[in-house]
Design an enzyme around this catalytic site. Structure first.
Site, mmCIF file in Angstrom:
data_model
loop_
_atom_site.group_PDB
_atom_site.id
_atom_site.type_symbol
_atom_site.label_atom_id
_atom_site.label_comp_id
_atom_site.label_asym_id
_atom_site.label_seq_id
_atom_site.Cartn_x
_atom_site.Cartn_y
_atom_site.Cartn_z
ATOM 1 N N CYS A 173 11.222 -94.659 35.715
ATOM 2 C CA CYS A 173 10.663 -93.491 36.326
ATOM 3 C C CYS A 173 11.844 -92.902 37.265
ATOM 4 C CB CYS A 173 9.305 -93.592 36.859
ATOM 5 S SG CYS A 173 8.401 -91.847 37.278
ATOM 6 N N CYS A 202 6.263 -93.112 43.285
ATOM 7 C CA CYS A 202 4.747 -92.774 43.714
ATOM 8 C C CYS A 202 3.963 -94.085 44.431
ATOM 9 C CB CYS A 202 3.889 -92.262 42.714
ATOM 10 S SG CYS A 202 4.486 -90.902 41.815
ATOM 11 N N TYR A 241 1.179 -95.149 44.963
ATOM 12 C CA TYR A 241 0.352 -95.935 44.119
ATOM 13 C C TYR A 241 0.395 -96.294 42.754
ATOM 14 C CZ TYR A 241 -0.555 -90.921 43.000
ATOM 15 O OH TYR A 241 -0.252 -89.745 42.351
ATOM 16 N N CYS A 242 1.705 -95.954 42.216
ATOM 17 C CA CYS A 242 1.850 -96.309 40.671
ATOM 18 C C CYS A 242 1.743 -97.863 40.473
ATOM 19 C CB CYS A 242 3.458 -95.954 40.392
ATOM 20 S SG CYS A 242 3.539 -96.093 38.702
ATOM 21 N N ASP A 278 -3.213 -100.049 28.597
ATOM 22 C CA ASP A 278 -2.167 -99.563 29.711
ATOM 23 C C ASP A 278 -2.196 -100.171 30.931
ATOM 24 O OD1 ASP A 278 -0.107 -97.702 30.301
ATOM 25 O OD2 ASP A 278 -1.622 -96.579 31.642
ATOM 26 N N CYS A 281 -25.767 -103.988 37.018
ATOM 27 C CA CYS A 281 -25.494 -102.880 36.178
ATOM 28 C C CYS A 281 -26.497 -102.694 35.431
ATOM 29 C CB CYS A 281 -24.189 -103.173 35.747
ATOM 30 S SG CYS A 281 -22.834 -103.098 36.943
ATOM 31 N N CYS A 303 -29.524 -100.592 36.484
ATOM 32 C CA CYS A 303 -28.972 -99.319 37.119
ATOM 33 C C CYS A 303 -29.626 -98.363 36.519
ATOM 34 C CB CYS A 303 -27.753 -99.232 37.301
ATOM 35 S SG CYS A 303 -27.052 -98.007 38.156
ATOM 36 N N CYS A 360 -18.342 -98.948 42.423
ATOM 37 C CA CYS A 360 -19.862 -98.803 42.152
ATOM 38 C C CYS A 360 -20.868 -97.665 42.740
ATOM 39 C CB CYS A 360 -20.493 -100.011 42.060
ATOM 40 S SG CYS A 360 -22.259 -100.065 41.925
#
Length: 426
Positions: free
Chosen positions: A19, A23, A25-26, A279, A320, A323, A352
């Site tokens: 890239c 970034c 946070y990548c 991914d 969950c 919920c 959550c």
């Protein structure tokens, strides 16, 4: 060759994790560590052809959706995508259509790129994190320089060529505290489709990084933006999360994998032809095959991939399962399910509390919109309904004078009770 009955997605990475941005946070830049030193990060022509052929053969047709991802997929150059079009034409049946989606940071887009994308009807996803001071806090190039000016120029160029990109904005500790400013930036720039992607970045100590959005900040952000959108902007812009919620409230399955009951229908293929379960799980233990030797239909419908997708449902903690908003949330993305419930049960999504806040907040609006849809009325009719309802509810406060008894019933004068904090609705 085998064909799958259910469509699936492949995020193809022609340059792997390479890239031109750095970034903060990548999650993908570090994937270079999966490959040996000196790796040539470029999809070879034989790998590209094997992928194109296998994906078309696997598709039920007649439309085949190709997704080009990264890293940054424009770095490979226009000639690569001209070759893509040639191969798609060669391998697709005459009455089929191949559609291409390019997810880009926009830095390299110029008139030539935009003309090409427009001519060949590429769908474009463009990453922008709102106004310059927020975007440039994380989205810098490899020399640490800001990129906002280049990306907004790319947005304008695309729009000038009648390409209206789907915009992706991350929710981080930087952007989440500014929901109205971020949202109105995109409205002001004529964006028609908007996706908010929460960033959850694990730290070496087992927690999350300082850039990660907190559950509370994410929930507040989405609720605030929704309140603006549902009252004023439903005809101007589509927000992916809100659209997906409406699917759920209408009894349809969510198409967004994070909201679906199971996952596993979104593979990733690296530049060398390696195929991974997702991914977000491009890791050796989730490598399920190679496009040169394995049919994609066999891989996506294979036992390993089906098991991968079903863990999302089967691994839900009891909290969950009980919920009230489970049908909308379904536990969120498995990559974020590393928290523990109050009773110590593991597998709770880190976000959550924010998801629950948001889904409970939108529930009455979604219920009404779903009812409008069933009546074959425009769901955007809710905007006028809300305006009338809230104007009526606002009336006693709007008409009160400073010295009148406060409409809240406290017995005090309006000026000494609710007036200091009263804000009339638009």
């Amino acid at each position: 060759m085998p064909t799958t009955a259910t469509p699936f997605v492949v995020m193809a990475k022609p340059l792997g994790p390479i890239c031109n941005l750095n970034c903060g946070y990548c999650y993908y830049l570090g994937k270079t560590n999966l490959f040996p030193a000196g790796e040539h990060f470029r999809m070879a022509d034989d790998v590209l052809e094997a992928y194109v052929r296998s994906f078309i053969e696997a598709s039920p047709g007649p439309v085949v959706q190709f997704v080009w991802h990264g890293g940054e997929p424009t770095l490979i150059g226009l000639e690569f995508y001209r070759r893509v079009l040639e191969l798609q034409k060669r391998h697709a049946p005459a009455d089929w259509t191949c559609v291409n989606n390019l997810q880009t940071n926009g830095v390299l887009l110029d008139d030539e790129w935009c003309a090409f994308l427009a001519e060949h009807r590429f769908h474009v996803g463009l990453s922008i994190d709102g106004p310059a001071r927020l975007h440039d806090a994380c989205r810098v190039d490899n020399s640490g320089r800001p990129t906002h000016r280049q990306v907004t120029r790319a947005l304008e160029l695309l729009q000038r060529h009648d390409v209206h990109p789907d915009v992706l904005c991350t929710l981080t500790a930087v952007t989440a505290p500014h929901p109205v400013e971020v949202y109105r930036f995109f409205l002001d720039h004529g964006v028609r489709w908007l996706q908010f992607l929460p960033v959850v970045q694990r730290s070496s100590g087992g927690g999350v990084s300082d850039l990660s959005v907190t559950p509370e900040a994410m929930g507040a952000f989405l609720c605030t933006v929704f309140d603006e959108w549902v009252r004023h902007d439903m005809r101007r812009i589509t927000v992916q999360t809100f659209a997906e919620c409406l699917f759920v409230w209408m009894g349809q399955p969510a198409s967004l994998c994070t909201m679906a009951e199971t996952c596993g229908r979104a593979l990733a293929i690296e530049h060398d032809g390696s195929v991974y379960s997702c991914d977000h799980f491009v890791e050796p233990e989730h490598r399920i095959g190679d496009v040169a030797s394995d049919a994609l239909a066999t891989l996506v419908d294979g036992r390993a991939q089906i098991a991968f997708g079903q863990v999302k449902r089967d691994g839900l903690p009891e909290r969950c399962r009980e919920c009230p908003v489970l049908a909308a949330c379904n536990g969120g993305c498995p990559k974020d399910r590393f928290a523990s419930a109050a009773d110590g049960e593991e597998g709770l999504n880190y976000l959550c509390a924010g998801y629950r806040q948001f889904y409970e907040h939108v529930a009455p609006y979604m219920t009404r919109m779903a009812a409008l849809a069933r009546l074959r009325e425009p769901v955007s009719s809710i905007m006028a309904e809300l305006k009338l309802k809230e104007a009526a509810a606002d009336g006693p406060w709007r008409d009160a004078s400073r010295n009148d008894p406060c409409p809240c019933g406290s017995g005090r004068k309006f000026k000494r009770c609710c007036l200091p904090t009263y804000r009339p609705r638009p």
